[in-house]
Enzyme design. Sequence first.
Site, PDB file in Angstrom:
ATOM      1  N   GLU A 198       0.964  -1.192  -0.119  1.00  0.00           N
ATOM      2  CA  GLU A 198       0.033  -0.063  -0.044  1.00  0.00           C
ATOM      3  C   GLU A 198       0.674   1.274  -0.017  1.00  0.00           C
ATOM      4  O   GLU A 198       2.006   1.230   0.559  1.00  0.00           O
ATOM      5  CB  GLU A 198      -0.775   0.017   1.315  1.00  0.00           C
ATOM      6  N   ASP A 252       0.055   5.433   0.718  1.00  0.00           N
ATOM      7  CA  ASP A 252      -0.811   6.285   1.137  1.00  0.00           C
ATOM      8  C   ASP A 252      -0.669   7.801   0.986  1.00  0.00           C
ATOM      9  O   ASP A 252       0.773   8.277   1.505  1.00  0.00           O
ATOM     10  CB  ASP A 252      -1.033   6.020   2.720  1.00  0.00           C
ATOM     11  N   GLU A 254      -2.830  10.303   3.095  1.00  0.00           N
ATOM     12  CA  GLU A 254      -3.869  10.738   4.230  1.00  0.00           C
ATOM     13  C   GLU A 254      -3.627  12.025   4.595  1.00  0.00           C
ATOM     14  O   GLU A 254      -2.720  12.549   5.296  1.00  0.00           O
ATOM     15  CB  GLU A 254      -3.797   9.738   5.211  1.00  0.00           C
ATOM     16  N   GLN A 290      -0.037  13.008   5.755  1.00  0.00           N
ATOM     17  CA  GLN A 290       0.685  11.850   6.308  1.00  0.00           C
ATOM     18  C   GLN A 290       0.876  10.705   4.928  1.00  0.00           C
ATOM     19  O   GLN A 290      -0.063  10.553   4.356  1.00  0.00           O
ATOM     20  CB  GLN A 290      -0.170  11.129   7.437  1.00  0.00           C
TER      21      GLN A 290
END
Length: 293
Positions: free
Chosen positions: A108, A110, A112, A125
């Site tokens: 994954e 990300d 965020e 983040q």
Amino acid sequence: MNYYGLRFFAVLLVVFGVVMISGVESGDVAFDTNYNVVWGDYKHASVLKHGRQARLSLDAQSGAGFVSKQQYGSGFFNMRIKLAGRRNTAGVVTAFYLASSGNYGHDELDFEFLGDIEGKPIRLQTNVFANGKGNREQKVHLWFDPSADYHDYKILWNHRLIAFYVDDIPIRVFRNNTKIGVAYPTQAMQIHVSIWNGEKWATGKTKINWAYAPFTAHFQGFNVDGCPSTNGRRKCHSASSYWWNQRKYWNFNRTMRRKYQIVRDKFIKYDYCNDTTRYSTTPPECAPNQFKN
């Protein structure tokens, strides 16, 4: 950093020049060409302006999300995002990320956005999961208000390098360090975009104030520069088939390194590599992921 510090940073970026990561102009396509809404009813997820804009909302009843129709084996993934207004977004999480399917050896990448109370900046983040291992958080305080206008958030992923960008400014690097025993994302991944209730972890003890709901984020740019995983790993890593696999995208040039270093020096507010409470020994990928000027 105060307002004048932010203006100084913007001037530096102009001095260094705008270096586009791609020599290919992404086409303007409708939302349903590449994406489907998978979470939220019509009140929480809607597609506007002839498919050129999507809107996701969070209230006390539900959040919302959409995903790509295909999985990808490499690519340059871009989403234009305008976050929910800044009055009070504590506990609200808006996410743009790539993720593999299944529970074993999860990969994954990300973005965020962690909302906060009025007067405090929204934190961006990033995280990297490879073969089920994550806990590689970095947090940035952006040099602009991400709720005031659209900005580009980008992930470059090839077999040598993963890079996160805000507009055309690199904010994070994760190299392929499998030679030293660090797992690297290799599984096919799907694009996910969502807004959801993250009050249990995003802002500590501060809960969402539903009096400010609905919290609505807007999205544009639904073209996908990615290698469909059905092409197979070999083709998805081919430089002749896909521009982002070319050798020049295995590293940063000098200008991009300077931009990256400004972000590291001025805007990184948390880096797991420096967290001695969590890690008594610095994780092995931390040093190789830095640049030597």
